[in-house]
Enzyme design. Structure first.
Site, PDB file in Angstrom:
ATOM      1  N   LYS A 148       0.811  -1.211   0.000  1.00  0.00           N
ATOM      2  CA  LYS A 148       0.000   0.000   0.000  1.00  0.00           C
ATOM      3  C   LYS A 148       0.849   1.268   0.000  1.00  0.00           C
ATOM      4  CE  LYS A 148      -4.300  -1.022   2.375  1.00  0.00           C
ATOM      5  NZ  LYS A 148      -4.050  -2.128   3.282  1.00  0.00           N
ATOM      6  N   ARG A 149       1.958   1.216   0.666  1.00  0.00           N
ATOM      7  CA  ARG A 149       2.743   2.439   0.801  1.00  0.00           C
ATOM      8  C   ARG A 149       3.087   3.070  -0.543  1.00  0.00           C
ATOM      9  NH1 ARG A 149       7.092   0.538   4.322  1.00  0.00           N
ATOM     10  NH2 ARG A 149       5.633  -1.184   4.493  1.00  0.00           N
TER      11      ARG A 149
END
Ligand code: GLU
Ligand code: ZN
Length: 467
Positions: free
Chosen positions: A251-252
């Site tokens: 996700k980052r």
């Protein structure tokens, strides 16, 4: 008969990894004239998000991955939502207890926490300590009436459990390392392990495709199939996708959500084309191919398990290639629709005129507005300070007004002349004019852009800089 399934947990916004799995499931089912099922695995009540299921289907629709059976489509094996199948799981959990392959556990949360903490302190794996494994039948019968209980898998001791993944060498698990997993929780919900085996079996799944992260816990799946005397599907664990720096695709980096691809203006068929290359390669080494071609050529057994790299730059390149090869009218509609979703409404006739100028330049649909905004409104700021150039722009506006027939050629010829007379270097002259018209140092071809803008508008923009 081939039946594949995407087993989707509605725990958040649709993830690109879910689409990756679903695409392989879908393609393999279509290739073999089989069925592709979507099952909603909503057994983790705490993690279930109310509108996630709806968003999952919207995402599948965007990619045009229409399932044959699902909660929304129905099918002969309905219901397809696990929370609606609790009775079925309970039946099999009890069957396992009766066969001696599972047992009731009455341990409190406090006891389990304490036990795990202690194990951790001792440097041991915090597995269940089998406290309730050998309770007497009579005691169990008494306690299930009064206490809360779960059902746990009884893992045979001192044996080996073998996972035959179609893509890998056999994986051998030592049974003593396998946790006596909860199968049925005290609220009557199954855990993933029981639910997935029961459903894949009852729904006739022939090829179970899922991510490699599940491999380490797969001994429990094997035991359940064996205990229930069910034929196993073929197992395929797809590789974990990595970022170019080899870190886990997470996700980052921002691009794990399907919505991100939509917002950036990637075309769904391009994202699928790109995902096809994550662990698979075209027999002729092609990188760009149609979905039909992929479906014809793809085979689950050809998946390469070496971690594929997801390179956003390459996806952008591919998106640009698709846009280049598309028909102009299609690109126009894609741009118009893309911006409509963001409540930006364009003059479609004008968009159409700009397409030949930008089709080879944009990579994503979202590149359009920054590049073309000047067609729709005069620049609000200029990338170069034009304040000291009043005389120059006076001359240009005069010369532009002289052009009778406003065509690219006439504009070009006139500007070459004006540039010559200006005593500026050609490149400088055109840079200043470009910024005056578009606001930017880099823009689509200037003469063509000016033709589209029209004489009146161009003269107006130049005159603006003379006062
Ligand atoms: N429901 C699991 C997940 O969303 C799927 C695992 C599987 O495909 O069996 O991660
Ligand atoms: Zn217990």
């Amino acid at each position: 008969m081939v039946r594949t399934r995407a087993a989707i947990s509605p725990t958040g916004y649709p993830h690109i990894g879910t689409i990756y799995q679903a695409w392989f499931d879908y393609a393999f089912a279509k290739k073999n004239k089989g069925q592709f099922i979507v099952r909603i695995e909503d057994t983790d009540k705490d993690r279930t998000v109310a509108d996630a299921e709806e968003k999952v289907f919207a995402a599948l629709d965007w990619f045009n991955l229409m399932e044959d059976e699902s909660p929304r489509k129905g099918g002969s094996y309905a219901p397809y939502r696990q929370s609606e199948r609790l009775e079925i799981y309970k039946k099999y959990a009890l069957e396992l207890v009766n066969k001696g392959k599972a047992y009731y556990c009455f341990c409190s949360k406090e006891r389990l926490d304490e036990m795990r903490q202690k194990k951790q302190k001792e440097g041991k794996v915090p597995m269940y300590d089998k406290h309730c494994r050998n309770l007497a039948k009579e005691e169990v019968q008494e306690r299930i009436k009064k206490e809360s209980w779960v059902i746990r898998l009884r893992v045979p001791e001192n044996t080996q459990i073998i996972m035959k993944d179609e893509l890998r060498k056999e994986i051998v698990f030592q049974s003593n390392d396998v946790d006596e997993q909860v199968l049925l929780k005290s609220d009557g919900y199954p855990t993933y392990f029981l639910a997935v085996v029961v459903d894949d079996h009852l729904m006739g799944v022939t090829h179970m495709v899922r991510g490699e992260e599940w491999l380490t816990s797969s001994a429990k799946i094997i035991l359940l199939y064996d205990f229930l005397d069910w034929k196993k599907p073929l197992f395929f664990h797809t590789p974990i996708i990595r970022n170019p720096d080899k870190s886990k695709f997470s996700k980052r980096q921002g691009h794990t959500n399907v919505s991100w691809y939509q917002e950036q203006g990637f075309l769904p068929e391009v994202v699928l084309n790109y995902l096809s290359l994550m662990g698979w390669s075209h027999p002729k080494g092609k990188e760009i191919f149609s979905r039909e071609e992929f479906i014809q050529l793809f085979d689950l057994k050809d998946i390469n398990v070496a971690a594929p790299i997801f390179d956003l730059k390459k996806l952008e390149w591919m998106n640009g290639m698709y846009i280049r090869k598309s028909q102009k009218s299609k690109v126009k509609s894609q741009i118009v629709d893309f911006y409509k979703k963001q409540k930006v409404i364009f003059d479609e006739v004008l968009v159409e005129k700009t397409i030949p100028l930008i089709q080879e330049r944009i990579k994503k649909l979202s590149d359009y507005l920054p590049m073309c905004e000047f067609f729709f409104k005069p620049p609000e700021k200029y990338e170069i300070d034009l304040s000291g150039k009043k005389e120059l722009f006076k001359q240009i506006s005069k010369d532009l007004e002289k052009i009778k027939d406003w065509t690219v050629d006439n504009i070009g010829n006139q500007l070459v002349q004006t540039a010559k007379n200006s005593e500026l270097k050609n490149s400088e002259f055109f840079m200043l004019l470009r910024v005056a018209i578009t606001g930017k140092k880099i823009s689509p071809p200037l003469n063509e852009s000016m033709e589209i803008l029209g004489k009146e508008e161009c003269v107006k923009r130049v005159k603006e800089l003379t006062g």
